[in-house]
Write an enzyme that holds these catalytic residues in place. Sequence first.
Site, mmCIF file in Angstrom:
data_model
loop_
_atom_site.group_PDB
_atom_site.id
_atom_site.type_symbol
_atom_site.label_atom_id
_atom_site.label_comp_id
_atom_site.label_asym_id
_atom_site.label_seq_id
_atom_site.Cartn_x
_atom_site.Cartn_y
_atom_site.Cartn_z
ATOM 1 N N HIS A 30 -3.351 2.572 -4.549
ATOM 2 C CA HIS A 30 -3.087 2.594 -3.271
ATOM 3 C C HIS A 30 -1.848 2.087 -3.937
ATOM 4 O O HIS A 30 -0.980 1.322 -3.158
ATOM 5 C CB HIS A 30 -3.575 1.308 -2.743
ATOM 6 C CG HIS A 30 -4.877 1.916 -1.662
ATOM 7 N ND1 HIS A 30 -4.893 2.826 0.151
ATOM 8 C CD2 HIS A 30 -5.844 1.679 -2.245
ATOM 9 C CE1 HIS A 30 -6.096 2.916 -0.142
ATOM 10 N NE2 HIS A 30 -6.796 2.159 -1.069
ATOM 11 N N GLU A 87 -10.702 2.207 -4.980
ATOM 12 C CA GLU A 87 -10.063 3.082 -4.541
ATOM 13 C C GLU A 87 -9.855 3.678 -5.194
ATOM 14 O O GLU A 87 -8.806 4.789 -4.955
ATOM 15 C CB GLU A 87 -10.124 3.033 -3.268
ATOM 16 C CG GLU A 87 -11.129 2.898 -2.171
ATOM 17 C CD GLU A 87 -10.810 3.278 -0.535
ATOM 18 O OE1 GLU A 87 -11.764 3.282 0.100
ATOM 19 O OE2 GLU A 87 -9.481 3.448 0.514
ATOM 20 N N ASP A 101 0.829 -1.565 0.131
ATOM 21 C CA ASP A 101 0.232 -0.417 -0.180
ATOM 22 C C ASP A 101 0.686 1.465 0.158
ATOM 23 O O ASP A 101 1.984 1.026 0.521
ATOM 24 C CB ASP A 101 -1.074 0.289 1.159
ATOM 25 C CG ASP A 101 -2.442 0.439 0.904
ATOM 26 O OD1 ASP A 101 -2.534 2.116 0.726
ATOM 27 O OD2 ASP A 101 -3.406 0.178 0.826
#
Length: 630
Positions: A224, A277, A147
């Site tokens: 990410h 996301e 991440d």
Amino acid sequence: MKRLFLSLLAGVALMVSAFGQVPAPLEMTSAPGTPNLTKELSRKIGGKAFAKKTAELPAYAREQAYLLTVTPKGYKVEANTETGYFYALQTLKQMETCGTVYDYPRFQYRGFMMDVSRHFRDKDFILKQLEALASLKINQFHMHLTDDAGWRLQIDKYPLLTRQAAWRVGETWQDWCDQGRQYSQECAPEARGGYLTKADIREILDRAAQLHINVIPEIEMPGHSREVVFAYPEVGCREGSYELCPGKEATFELLEGVLEEVIELFPSPYIHVGGDEADKSHWKECPDCQARMKAEGLANVEELQSYLIKRIERFINARGRQLLGWDEILEGGLSPNATVMSWRGTQGGLEAIQQGHDAVMTPGRYCYLDKVQDAPIYEPEGWGGFLSLDVAHSYEPMEGMPEEAQMHLLGVQGNLWAERIPTNEHYEYMMYPRIAAIAEVGWSQPSRKDNFRERVTRWNDNLIAAGYHAFDLHKEYGERPAYKNGVKHLALGKPVKYNKLWNRGYPAARETTLTDGICGGWSYGDGRWQGFLTDIDVVIDLESVQPVHYVGGTFLCEPGPGIYLPKSVEVWLSSDGENFEQVATIPNEIQEPCQSYVLFGTPINAQARYVRFVAHPTRGFHFLDEVVVN
Ligand SMILES: [Zn+2]
């Protein structure tokens, strides 16, 4: 005589509730006598009798089923596989009486996700958690390995991922954010972080295999991925963009190179690719992305993400593995064989299942263990809301699912993201005992879930005694008292006029919210708190001129999800609804935002019919549940 005595004993064997067991077994009888838990009298793995007994079960349940008999002389196990035998031994450890247990899981997939990126967790910590997870018959350990905050897996072909992207400036995730999200170099004095070597992973995999746990690696893409773009800028769109560029071939070269080593290392049938996301805004301006969309006939950036995931899926499938991703992989068209992990509610999972795909349910409302588990005023800071043990345990994954689709629901998973969890002790505190609730949702039939609190308290006490920093259930404060009891006051049921409307994401009970006597709980998302992004400006009509002695409202403060206290609150009164007189200003006296519930109230001595309540915003959201007038 002896024989008669034995049959009498058999006669008093009782079908009992899941005495002392987490997760609750399917069938359990108890018999008198002191159980001998150490002497194995017999072990039948793959015997004909048990195969016959379990012949009607789905394959996964047959494999995990067992029959355990405990007597004062010792115990006996029957199972179809080593896994079933292993689960019998986990049950044995929790046996408190003699008796028989016949058991198999409700769902084949019972998972836990550990975030080792936001704060690095080392091999020893992971090994310790595997032991506790195995005792709960959890069989999937999902590792969020990469991440923005750090890449945590050795990749030989791309050494900068661990030489640079595993190290950052800032001890905690918050420090790192506050200091501009900078990376560092291995061995630099300011470097914080770390990574798992392949040798570490092999040790984890060996132990997990002994515990009948599959380890699922997650390599995040295309969002990410700031740390990847930092180490290898050629896979980003351009300077200042932090998502991978699906337009560039270099991106696929890197991802496939990484996945090649991941697949070689991890035997998991599932490879998780994240997919959640992604900020796709850079793709709209990137010439490479635009060229890719044109060449492939992609209508929008959602389809461009879908192109990347589908291409990666072909790579993974060609190596005999299955792609698993967060529910965003549905957007722009789902890859043909993908399995979806549904986190934004259960809708994604249902949608995938309706399209004939498999799904794992992990809805935030029940399965996100980074939320605080008890009164936030007494708890370390969490991330976005409140999830009690009882609420986690109340989750019913089959709810709303057509029967013919249920075969595609693989199971459930608890996720523990670590943005706000710098230490190992805090991580365990958030993990236990709520993961036991998720384990029971995954293993036990709903009819067997009673007495959970008593059973899990015993399980958790044993865990604490074994050196885990679990949340102590004996010290639980519980739900907010006002949530349980509500509040009675002069304005109860009176009409409220909104000069500014609530935010449509958080309407609560709309116009009646602030005078219905119903108070919010420890979670802003419980449907009782009304959310505002602007100032709050409402007028309550008491329907006649009355003496007013007090006006107040409680605001919620939770910096994690961006909820703050107002700068100040004003109270205005009027007799005719036209001419208002300001009678009080209540300033916010809490300077540092922290998890809190702050009453903005003031004594008043006046006569009025209309009460205007105004709150001036600071930043982010403001949440109010009731305006109390007396
Ligand atoms: Zn691009």
